[in-house]
Design a protein around this motif. Sequence first.
Motif, PDB file in Angstrom:
ATOM      1  N   GLU A  94       0.851  -1.188   0.000  1.00 38.15           N
ATOM      2  CA  GLU A  94       0.000   0.000   0.000  1.00 38.15           C
ATOM      3  C   GLU A  94       0.889   1.241   0.000  1.00 38.15           C
ATOM      4  OE1 GLU A  94      -3.848  -1.177   2.588  1.00 38.15           O
ATOM      5  OE2 GLU A  94      -1.955  -1.211   3.700  1.00 38.15           O
ATOM      6  N   VAL A  95       0.512   2.230  -0.828  1.00 33.67           N
ATOM      7  CA  VAL A  95       1.243   3.489  -0.906  1.00 33.67           C
ATOM      8  C   VAL A  95       0.345   4.601  -0.409  1.00 33.67           C
ATOM      9  CG1 VAL A  95       2.466   5.101  -2.409  1.00 33.67           C
ATOM     10  CG2 VAL A  95       2.563   2.634  -2.886  1.00 33.67           C
ATOM     11  N   ASP A  96       0.841   5.370   0.558  1.00 34.72           N
ATOM     12  CA  ASP A  96       0.092   6.494   1.116  1.00 34.72           C
ATOM     13  C   ASP A  96       1.054   7.663   1.259  1.00 34.72           C
ATOM     14  OD1 ASP A  96      -1.608   8.232   2.342  1.00 34.72           O
ATOM     15  OD2 ASP A  96      -1.813   7.090   4.212  1.00 34.72           O
ATOM     16  N   GLY A  97       0.989   8.587   0.324  1.00 36.14           N
ATOM     17  CA  GLY A  97       1.924   9.708   0.335  1.00 36.14           C
ATOM     18  C   GLY A  97       3.348   9.224   0.132  1.00 36.14           C
ATOM     19  N   ASP A  98       4.218   9.556   1.082  1.00 34.16           N
ATOM     20  CA  ASP A  98       5.616   9.155   0.976  1.00 34.16           C
ATOM     21  C   ASP A  98       5.885   7.806   1.637  1.00 34.16           C
ATOM     22  OD1 ASP A  98       8.378   9.595   0.274  1.00 34.16           O
ATOM     23  OD2 ASP A  98       8.758   9.979   2.407  1.00 34.16           O
ATOM     24  N   ARG A  99       4.842   7.156   2.142  1.00 29.72           N
ATOM     25  CA  ARG A  99       5.040   5.912   2.886  1.00 29.72           C
ATOM     26  C   ARG A  99       4.544   4.713   2.074  1.00 29.72           C
ATOM     27  NH1 ARG A  99       7.955   8.741   5.348  1.00 29.72           N
ATOM     28  NH2 ARG A  99       8.037   9.119   7.609  1.00 29.72           N
ATOM     29  N   VAL A 100       5.331   3.648   2.109  1.00 29.37           N
ATOM     30  CA  VAL A 100       4.955   2.384   1.482  1.00 29.37           C
ATOM     31  C   VAL A 100       4.899   1.328   2.572  1.00 29.37           C
ATOM     32  CG1 VAL A 100       5.535   0.632  -0.221  1.00 29.37           C
ATOM     33  CG2 VAL A 100       6.090   3.038  -0.668  1.00 29.37           C
ATOM     34  N   THR A 101       3.756   0.676   2.711  1.00 35.43           N
ATOM     35  CA  THR A 101       3.585  -0.374   3.717  1.00 35.43           C
ATOM     36  C   THR A 101       3.431  -1.714   3.016  1.00 35.43           C
ATOM     37  OG1 THR A 101       2.500   1.157   5.249  1.00 35.43           O
ATOM     38  CG2 THR A 101       2.202  -1.201   5.653  1.00 35.43           C
ATOM     39  N   THR A 102       4.293  -2.662   3.359  1.00 34.87           N
ATOM     40  CA  THR A 102       4.246  -4.005   2.780  1.00 34.87           C
ATOM     41  C   THR A 102       3.963  -4.998   3.899  1.00 34.87           C
ATOM     42  OG1 THR A 102       5.917  -3.346   1.152  1.00 34.87           O
ATOM     43  CG2 THR A 102       5.460  -5.704   1.382  1.00 34.87           C
ATOM     44  N   THR A 103       2.971  -5.851   3.670  1.00 39.32           N
ATOM     45  CA  THR A 103       2.593  -6.851   4.669  1.00 39.32           C
ATOM     46  C   THR A 103       2.660  -8.235   4.042  1.00 39.32           C
ATOM     47  OG1 THR A 103       1.091  -5.269   5.705  1.00 39.32           O
ATOM     48  CG2 THR A 103       0.812  -7.586   6.301  1.00 39.32           C
ATOM     49  N   GLU A 104       3.331  -9.153   4.715  1.00 36.75           N
ATOM     50  CA  GLU A 104       3.379 -10.550   4.283  1.00 36.75           C
ATOM     51  C   GLU A 104       2.844 -11.415   5.420  1.00 36.75           C
ATOM     52  OE1 GLU A 104       7.003  -9.418   4.166  1.00 36.75           O
ATOM     53  OE2 GLU A 104       6.965  -8.663   2.119  1.00 36.75           O
ATOM     54  N   ARG A 105       1.808 -12.156   5.143  1.00 39.77           N
ATOM     55  CA  ARG A 105       1.208 -13.034   6.157  1.00 39.77           C
ATOM     56  C   ARG A 105       1.158 -14.462   5.649  1.00 39.77           C
ATOM     57  NH1 ARG A 105      -1.822 -13.012  10.765  1.00 39.77           N
ATOM     58  NH2 ARG A 105      -3.307 -14.734  11.019  1.00 39.77           N
ATOM     59  N   MET A 106       1.646 -15.366   6.474  1.00 36.26           N
ATOM     60  CA  MET A 106       1.618 -16.775   6.110  1.00 36.26           C
ATOM     61  C   MET A 106       0.924 -17.575   7.184  1.00 36.26           C
ATOM     62  SD  MET A 106       4.725 -19.344   5.151  1.00 36.26           S
ATOM     63  CE  MET A 106       4.660 -21.026   5.771  1.00 36.26           C
ATOM     64  N   GLU A 107       0.064 -18.490   6.753  1.00 33.29           N
ATOM     65  CA  GLU A 107      -0.575 -19.454   7.641  1.00 33.29           C
ATOM     66  C   GLU A 107      -0.235 -20.839   7.138  1.00 33.29           C
ATOM     67  OE1 GLU A 107      -4.740 -18.705   7.986  1.00 33.29           O
ATOM     68  OE2 GLU A 107      -4.487 -16.558   8.376  1.00 33.29           O
ATOM     69  N   ALA A 108       0.237 -21.711   8.044  1.00 34.07           N
ATOM     70  CA  ALA A 108       0.676 -23.035   7.631  1.00 34.07           C
ATOM     71  C   ALA A 108       0.443 -24.022   8.757  1.00 34.07           C
ATOM     72  CB  ALA A 108       2.151 -23.026   7.232  1.00 34.07           C
ATOM     73  N   ALA A 109       0.489 -25.299   8.412  1.00 33.67           N
ATOM     74  CA  ALA A 109       0.387 -26.356   9.408  1.00 33.67           C
ATOM     75  C   ALA A 109       1.327 -27.478   9.000  1.00 33.67           C
ATOM     76  CB  ALA A 109      -1.047 -26.871   9.514  1.00 33.67           C
ATOM     77  N   ILE A 110       2.088 -27.984   9.972  1.00 35.83           N
ATOM     78  CA  ILE A 110       2.946 -29.132   9.731  1.00 35.83           C
ATOM     79  C   ILE A 110       2.629 -30.204  10.765  1.00 35.83           C
ATOM     80  CG2 ILE A 110       4.807 -27.778   8.716  1.00 35.83           C
ATOM     81  CD1 ILE A 110       6.278 -28.022  11.410  1.00 35.83           C
ATOM     82  N   ASP A 111       3.017 -31.423  10.464  1.00 33.11           N
ATOM     83  CA  ASP A 111       2.838 -32.526  11.403  1.00 33.11           C
ATOM     84  C   ASP A 111       4.165 -32.864  12.052  1.00 33.11           C
ATOM     85  OD1 ASP A 111       0.227 -32.621  10.739  1.00 33.11           O
ATOM     86  OD2 ASP A 111       0.206 -34.694  10.038  1.00 33.11           O
ATOM     87  N   ARG A 112       4.109 -33.240  13.324  1.00 34.70           N
ATOM     88  CA  ARG A 112       5.275 -33.762  14.038  1.00 34.70           C
ATOM     89  C   ARG A 112       4.829 -35.043  14.712  1.00 34.70           C
ATOM     90  NH1 ARG A 112       7.227 -29.767  18.216  1.00 34.70           N
ATOM     91  NH2 ARG A 112       9.186 -30.901  18.078  1.00 34.70           N
TER      92      ARG A 112
END
Length: 475
Positions: free
Chosen positions: A43-61
């Motif tokens: 997202e760009v708002d004026g002079d600011r750039v906001t980057t969001t990375e979200r990950m959802e995962a599931a593993i077995d143990r």
Amino acid sequence: MRIALLPLVLLLAANAAAAEAETTGMKVLIDGRKIGHLVQTREVDGDRVTTTERMEAAIDRAGISIAMTTEERSVETRDGRPVSFSSEAGLSGVTTTTHGEVVGNEARVTTTSFGRTDERTIPWPAGAVLSEGARLAESRHGLAPGTTFEMLAFEPSNLIAVPVRTRVVGPERVTTGLVVEELIRIEQRIELPGSPIEALAWVDSKHQLRKTVLPLLGMSFEMVACDEACAKAPNQPADLLDRTMVAAPRALSRDERANEIETSIALTGTSEATLPSVGEQRSTRDGARAWRVNINPDAVRDRSPPKPADSAATRWLESDAPEVGALARKGAGNAKGDFARMSALESHVRGYISRKSLRVGYASALETVRSREGDCTEHALLLAALGRSLGIPTRVVNGLAYADEFAGRSHVFVPHAWVQAWIGDRWESFDAALPGYDAVHIAFAVNDGDPAGFYSSVNLLGNIVISGFRTGSAQ
């Protein structure tokens, strides 16, 4: 490795360049099995750039599902200067948040977990970039075949800066989902601490990441761009623990394990890795991709003096917390001398953690004091913190340990963590999760309990074969 896995994935997503598109969705795969999804927004708002990375995962143990979520957000100026960063990681119901404000050559960091908030100031690595800075670096250099460049990418979850070397290979037809696209192949070398990773990425002409592949724990790890329905489709169980266990060539008796053993180890695949000489372990190269690891539980080998950091309280070893100090004093009791106190603490931790469970994601020492639940990692972090609380320098070791039976398999080496403590003039090992330390604890690295310290195992776990033992006076 379970908590270190997610920041590594987000690092790949960020440094393969966030494109001008507002939202990008990707499915996350291990050996072709979908374990989760990632969504990136810019997202760009004026002079600011906001980057969001979200990950959802599931593993077995060993058949137990572990849910993991990580979200990282960076705020930068439009020319790529870092302003702030934040990270929120959730594993098995425990959430850790980190927020940092970059001011000049420092970052003011606040971390909150399990009701405890810590504030500190860390140096900001010169030249380090966040997501927008990485995107701009790639855009400036372009996608002409043969182009090479380097950047220093800051990873908010573990507060480390990682060098990333990039080389543009050229156009290539690649399958993403059910579609074949004309993309540009990029090779990246990610210089994780003690364990460089070679990754491949494919981007379109607008620098939009479409696919990335890297070897991880002896498996193929992929992120592939797709629509929302595809990205959020049901996951498929993938047991990472089973893939990282190593078969022993034969059974070992308890008497054999109590004495000197030399283990022959071969590295598989193309990953770069080394085995250290630490504590009671001496490692010797036996060819280009083979090692002889000699371990004598009674040997005096590692006399490298402790560093101030080996006695300090950390985010994961909260030795300064009143609850940790009280438990340390209770566990040590009337024991005299550092060896006796560590032995008493080892036994106390073994009994104190009453719920032996693979369900916990990655708990700090203080979290384990309160929950009394965990596996080898929680035992190790708690024991290390208790030792530091009593003024005994400690460090956490990660590697493999031999088990007669584990998760339905016999005579197998399992990913494991234990503790080394400075006793007199040497480092000695203690293991609160197992009956004790013996000659089939193969160390990969020592660290301060921070998950980033486990990166050094990335190119070893899942990539070694144990071919034989020599017992008794091996050397």
